[in-house]
Write a protein that holds these residues in place. Structure first.
Motif, PDB file in Angstrom:
ATOM      1  N   VAL A 212      41.063 -48.386  20.292  1.00 55.21           N
ATOM      2  CA  VAL A 212      40.978 -47.206  20.918  1.00 55.21           C
ATOM      3  C   VAL A 212      41.950 -46.773  21.916  1.00 55.21           C
ATOM      4  O   VAL A 212      42.746 -45.585  21.813  1.00 55.21           O
ATOM      5  N   MET A 213      42.195 -47.725  22.515  1.00 56.39           N
ATOM      6  CA  MET A 213      43.497 -47.597  23.491  1.00 56.39           C
ATOM      7  C   MET A 213      44.923 -47.369  22.570  1.00 56.39           C
ATOM      8  O   MET A 213      45.871 -46.755  23.113  1.00 56.39           O
ATOM      9  N   ILE A 214      44.973 -48.319  21.799  1.00 60.81           N
ATOM     10  CA  ILE A 214      46.239 -48.047  20.802  1.00 60.81           C
ATOM     11  C   ILE A 214      46.285 -46.655  20.419  1.00 60.81           C
ATOM     12  O   ILE A 214      47.419 -46.261  20.100  1.00 60.81           O
ATOM     13  N   ILE A 215      45.253 -46.233  20.173  1.00 63.63           N
ATOM     14  CA  ILE A 215      45.132 -44.613  19.456  1.00 63.63           C
ATOM     15  C   ILE A 215      45.688 -43.728  20.519  1.00 63.63           C
ATOM     16  O   ILE A 215      46.440 -42.880  20.355  1.00 63.63           O
ATOM     17  N   GLY A 216      45.269 -43.919  22.023  1.00 66.30           N
ATOM     18  CA  GLY A 216      45.987 -43.102  22.987  1.00 66.30           C
ATOM     19  C   GLY A 216      47.463 -43.478  22.992  1.00 66.30           C
ATOM     20  O   GLY A 216      48.336 -42.385  23.250  1.00 66.30           O
ATOM     21  N   GLN A 217      47.738 -44.669  23.020  1.00 64.14           N
ATOM     22  CA  GLN A 217      49.043 -45.138  23.061  1.00 64.14           C
ATOM     23  C   GLN A 217      49.869 -44.551  21.996  1.00 64.14           C
ATOM     24  O   GLN A 217      50.985 -44.127  22.176  1.00 64.14           O
ATOM     25  N   THR A 218      49.562 -44.515  20.852  1.00 70.44           N
ATOM     26  CA  THR A 218      50.086 -43.852  19.613  1.00 70.44           C
ATOM     27  C   THR A 218      50.373 -42.435  19.590  1.00 70.44           C
ATOM     28  O   THR A 218      51.161 -41.806  19.373  1.00 70.44           O
ATOM     29  N   ILE A 219      49.395 -41.827  20.316  1.00 68.98           N
ATOM     30  CA  ILE A 219      49.270 -40.125  20.582  1.00 68.98           C
ATOM     31  C   ILE A 219      50.425 -40.169  21.605  1.00 68.98           C
ATOM     32  O   ILE A 219      51.445 -39.077  21.614  1.00 68.98           O
ATOM     33  N   ILE A 227      58.212 -42.310  18.359  1.00 71.10           N
ATOM     34  CA  ILE A 227      58.242 -42.606  16.927  1.00 71.10           C
ATOM     35  C   ILE A 227      57.812 -41.473  16.138  1.00 71.10           C
ATOM     36  O   ILE A 227      57.576 -40.539  16.656  1.00 71.10           O
ATOM     37  N   PRO A 228      58.250 -41.364  14.875  1.00 68.96           N
ATOM     38  CA  PRO A 228      58.019 -40.454  14.017  1.00 68.96           C
ATOM     39  C   PRO A 228      56.505 -39.885  13.802  1.00 68.96           C
ATOM     40  O   PRO A 228      55.689 -40.683  14.177  1.00 68.96           O
ATOM     41  N   LEU A 229      56.255 -38.736  13.334  1.00 76.53           N
ATOM     42  CA  LEU A 229      54.812 -38.346  13.159  1.00 76.53           C
ATOM     43  C   LEU A 229      54.193 -39.276  12.187  1.00 76.53           C
ATOM     44  O   LEU A 229      53.169 -39.563  12.377  1.00 76.53           O
ATOM     45  N   TRP A 230      54.787 -39.609  11.029  1.00 72.90           N
ATOM     46  CA  TRP A 230      54.269 -40.326   9.856  1.00 72.90           C
ATOM     47  C   TRP A 230      53.838 -41.725  10.343  1.00 72.90           C
ATOM     48  O   TRP A 230      52.882 -42.541   9.984  1.00 72.90           O
ATOM     49  N   THR A 231      55.045 -42.390  11.303  1.00 72.48           N
ATOM     50  CA  THR A 231      54.608 -43.661  11.956  1.00 72.48           C
ATOM     51  C   THR A 231      53.347 -43.630  12.819  1.00 72.48           C
ATOM     52  O   THR A 231      52.727 -44.492  12.634  1.00 72.48           O
ATOM     53  N   GLY A 232      53.374 -42.228  13.387  1.00 67.82           N
ATOM     54  CA  GLY A 232      52.079 -42.136  14.361  1.00 67.82           C
ATOM     55  C   GLY A 232      50.762 -42.220  13.494  1.00 67.82           C
ATOM     56  O   GLY A 232      49.667 -42.855  14.050  1.00 67.82           O
ATOM     57  N   ALA A 233      50.850 -41.405  12.641  1.00 67.30           N
ATOM     58  CA  ALA A 233      49.746 -41.452  11.523  1.00 67.30           C
ATOM     59  C   ALA A 233      49.192 -42.547  10.967  1.00 67.30           C
ATOM     60  O   ALA A 233      48.184 -42.956  11.059  1.00 67.30           O
ATOM     61  N   LEU A 234      50.303 -43.371  10.679  1.00 62.49           N
ATOM     62  CA  LEU A 234      49.991 -44.766   9.952  1.00 62.49           C
ATOM     63  C   LEU A 234      49.313 -45.741  11.143  1.00 62.49           C
ATOM     64  O   LEU A 234      48.100 -46.371  10.795  1.00 62.49           O
ATOM     65  N   TYR A 235      49.795 -45.684  12.206  1.00 61.99           N
ATOM     66  CA  TYR A 235      49.255 -46.645  13.384  1.00 61.99           C
ATOM     67  C   TYR A 235      47.981 -46.048  13.747  1.00 61.99           C
ATOM     68  O   TYR A 235      46.819 -46.945  14.039  1.00 61.99           O
ATOM     69  N   GLY A 236      47.908 -44.855  13.746  1.00 66.68           N
ATOM     70  CA  GLY A 236      46.424 -44.285  14.270  1.00 66.68           C
ATOM     71  C   GLY A 236      45.349 -44.579  13.058  1.00 66.68           C
ATOM     72  O   GLY A 236      44.096 -45.050  13.494  1.00 66.68           O
ATOM     73  N   ALA A 237      45.634 -44.697  11.816  1.00 64.43           N
ATOM     74  CA  ALA A 237      44.829 -45.103  10.869  1.00 64.43           C
ATOM     75  C   ALA A 237      44.463 -46.583  11.040  1.00 64.43           C
ATOM     76  O   ALA A 237      43.308 -46.813  10.821  1.00 64.43           O
ATOM     77  N   CYS A 238      45.532 -47.215  11.265  1.00 61.67           N
ATOM     78  CA  CYS A 238      45.247 -48.700  11.347  1.00 61.67           C
ATOM     79  C   CYS A 238      44.501 -49.163  12.461  1.00 61.67           C
ATOM     80  O   CYS A 238      43.586 -50.029  12.559  1.00 61.67           O
ATOM     81  N   ALA A 239      44.664 -48.490  13.729  1.00 55.60           N
ATOM     82  CA  ALA A 239      43.870 -48.751  14.892  1.00 55.60           C
ATOM     83  C   ALA A 239      42.492 -48.337  14.560  1.00 55.60           C
ATOM     84  O   ALA A 239      41.329 -48.727  14.834  1.00 55.60           O
ATOM     85  N   TRP A 240      42.282 -47.211  13.879  1.00 50.21           N
ATOM     86  CA  TRP A 240      40.841 -46.738  13.469  1.00 50.21           C
ATOM     87  C   TRP A 240      40.197 -47.773  12.761  1.00 50.21           C
ATOM     88  O   TRP A 240      38.962 -48.008  12.793  1.00 50.21           O
ATOM     89  N   SER A 241      41.016 -48.224  11.534  1.00 50.33           N
ATOM     90  CA  SER A 241      40.196 -49.203  10.778  1.00 50.33           C
ATOM     91  C   SER A 241      39.891 -50.527  11.431  1.00 50.33           C
ATOM     92  O   SER A 241      38.890 -51.232  11.290  1.00 50.33           O
ATOM     93  N   LEU A 242      40.646 -50.868  12.580  1.00 46.66           N
ATOM     94  CA  LEU A 242      40.402 -52.130  13.092  1.00 46.66           C
ATOM     95  C   LEU A 242      39.197 -51.881  13.896  1.00 46.66           C
ATOM     96  O   LEU A 242      38.040 -52.883  13.960  1.00 46.66           O
ATOM     97  N   TYR A 243      38.858 -50.831  14.523  1.00 47.13           N
ATOM     98  CA  TYR A 243      37.617 -50.471  15.105  1.00 47.13           C
ATOM     99  C   TYR A 243      36.476 -50.486  14.249  1.00 47.13           C
ATOM    100  O   TYR A 243      35.469 -50.913  14.711  1.00 47.13           O
ATOM    101  N   VAL A 244      36.565 -49.873  13.251  1.00 47.43           N
ATOM    102  CA  VAL A 244      35.636 -49.859  12.276  1.00 47.43           C
ATOM    103  C   VAL A 244      35.156 -51.359  11.737  1.00 47.43           C
ATOM    104  O   VAL A 244      33.947 -51.711  11.473  1.00 47.43           O
ATOM    105  N   LEU A 245      36.337 -52.181  11.486  1.00 47.30           N
ATOM    106  CA  LEU A 245      36.203 -53.321  11.187  1.00 47.30           C
ATOM    107  C   LEU A 245      35.232 -54.296  12.095  1.00 47.30           C
ATOM    108  O   LEU A 245      34.457 -54.964  11.869  1.00 47.30           O
TER     109      LEU A 245
END
Length: 514
Positions: A212-219, A227-245
């Motif tokens: 959750v904090m990595i999502i805020g850091q990515t924002i 970082i580019p927008l596409w990189t931020g979207a990718l990292y946000g999706a990875c952080a979200w997936s880890l939280y769901v995991l």
């Protein structure tokens, strides 16, 4: 309404989050768990917690992931600016000074048998448990001894600070690589949770909230153009997936509402960012936001002790009217005498004194030489007297130095009447020297000064006057990104401070020119 100097949506979010946690801990651990009669609380729960599938922990569950998103968004640029040592000192004092006060107050309640709130775990009281609970190490030691039940989220904050300081040198050089390292570290710890003993498993439970904090850091990294927008979207999706995991493999989860509460927290944060230009700063939200850490730590302790003393002799509505003001009274004492002085001490110890840089000054020195008047010429009579005195053997007396010379006497020349020529004097007569007056020089014509043209026709500059200083118009600097416009008291729910660390709030979300 006052001038906007803060990020308002963070103030509102922190204030509402602290109040929602306060309400949820009254509604669920006390009213619902003890089967106390409160129809109005049942009505509120039917409209909030039940539709959100948060009936176990209450609607205040959304507040904790919101605090985590704010931490990643705000604390990351602060760490970059302060450096490892200053950041560590600042966090240490801000987090642990109020925590020490709450732990000591809880120990006092246990000594006098007032039964503070408990998680069902051991509340053994000795110097070691007081130390471990003050520094939050008890959440990493098995078996756990928990004196302050709400402090579980603070150890997650501390773990994030340690990870952030570890990757800070890499974060300065490559933001995208530092975030990738953090995500990899979270995945490794979560998947190895049962391999290194129970203490490592407890550590993995705390690490499972870092996405959750990595999502805020990515924002922050995306809005600050790190970082580019596409990189931020990718990292946000990875952080979200880890939280769901973490929910799928059941890493310290109580129910299935964690993913939904995190989704609402991120959604509210993004909506707040978009609404920030239209929000107005209010003193109420600023005050509640600055006291949110004290509210978070003290509300459960004070309210539960007072409710145990008042119930069932006093009806619950009247008891709540007594409990709520008492809670905010203790919060105000903690804020004024513990939290705010700790912020001042943290700023003082983490302040870096920079050596003054010498400024090169190019200047011209103009010396005005006064005009020397013409030397006065003596008349013929004065010259004659001086020569006669010298012939008689007498010297003129020399005045002492520093005494101004008196002006020579003006003796008019005698007029010789017309008549016969005077016979020559005898040879033995006294000789008299007659000097002839020298006619004065013809004065040189002075050039006439040219008349100065009127101001309306003046196009040139006066060369005899001091040149005018040219004030160049300063270039307009682009507005700082949003994460650099907040104050230090907007860092996260674990660190509340005064207006100290960051620049003032400007035009939020204005596009920054590269």
């Amino acid at each position: 309404m006052q001038k906007k100097t803060r990020i308002v949506f963070i103030d509102i979010g922190r204030g509402l989050g602290a109040l929602l946690v306060f309400y949820s801990h009254i509604a669920h651990p006390w009213v619902i768990a003890k089967n106390d009669s409160a129809p109005y609380i049942s009505f509120i729960e039917a409209l909030t917690s039940n539709p959100m599938h948060m009936s176990t922990q209450g609607i205040g569950e959304i507040a904790v992931p919101f605090f985590f998103v704010v931490s990643g968004f705000v604390v990351t640029p602060i760490a970059l600016r302060q450096g490892q040592r200053r950041f560590a000192v600042n966090r240490l004092i801000r987090v642990y000074a109020p925590m020490l006060f709450v732990v000591l107050l809880t120990a006092l309640m246990l000594v006098v048998s007032l039964h503070p709130p408990s998680t069902g775990q051991s509340q053994e009281l000795n110097p070691l448990t007081i130390f471990t609970n003050t520094f939050l190490v008890n959440y990493l030691i098995y078996p756990q001894v928990v004196l302050v039940p709400v402090a579980w989220s603070m150890i997650v904050e501390v773990v994030f600070y340690v990870v952030l300081m570890a990757v800070l040198p890499l974060l300065r050089r490559s933001v995208w690589l530092a975030i990738a390292v953090e995500l990899t570290f979270i995945f490794v710890v979560m998947m190895s949770r049962s391999q290194l003993g129970p203490s490592w498993s407890l550590f993995a439970v705390n690490v499972s909230y870092l996405p959750v904090m990595i999502i805020g850091q990515t924002i922050w990294a995306t809005t600050a153009k790190k970082i580019p927008l596409w990189t931020g979207a990718l990292y946000g999706a990875c952080a979200w997936s880890l939280y769901v995991l973490a929910d799928i493999i059941d890493v310290g989860r109580v129910d299935t509402s964690y993913n939904l509460s995190m989704a609402f927290a991120v959604l509210l944060f993004m909506l707040g960012m978009m609404a920030e230009p239209k929000l107005k700063q209010r003193k109420f939200w600023t005050a509640v936001s600055e006291r949110s850490y004290s509210i978070y730590l003290l509300h459960m302790l004070v309210s539960f002790v007072l409710l145990q003393l008042l119930r069932p002799a006093v009806p619950l509505p009247i008891a709540l009217l007594i409990v709520i003001p008492a809670v905010f009274g203790v919060v105000e004492v903690c804020y004024r005498w513990i939290e705010r002085p700790s912020h001042a001490l943290a700023r003082k110890l983490s302040y870096r004194r920079e050596k003054p840089v010498p400024i090169k000054v190019n200047s011209e020195i103009t010396i005005e030489i006064p005009k020397v008047g013409e030397r006065p010429r003596h008349a013929a009579g004065s010259a004659k007297g001086s020569v006669s005195g010298s012939l008689n053997g007498s010297l003129p007396s020399t005045p002492p130095k520093g005494t101004p010379k008196p002006p020579p006497p003006k003796t008019p020349l005698p007029k010789t009447p017309p008549g016969p020529k005077t016979p020559p004097p005898p040879a033995d007569a006294e000789k008299t020297v007659i000097t002839r007056a020298v006619p004065p020089r013809r004065p040189q014509p002075q050039p006439q000064p040219q008349p100065r043209p009127p101001l309306a026709q003046e196009t040139g500059s006066d060369r005899t006057a001091e040149p005018r200083a040219r004030h160049s118009t300063p270039r307009r600097r682009p507005s700082a990104p949003l994460e650099l416009q907040h104050q230090s008291d907007q860092e996260d729910h674990g660190q509340r401070g005064d207006h100290d660390d960051l620049p003032r709030h400007g035009s939020s979300f204005r596009r920054t020119h590269r």
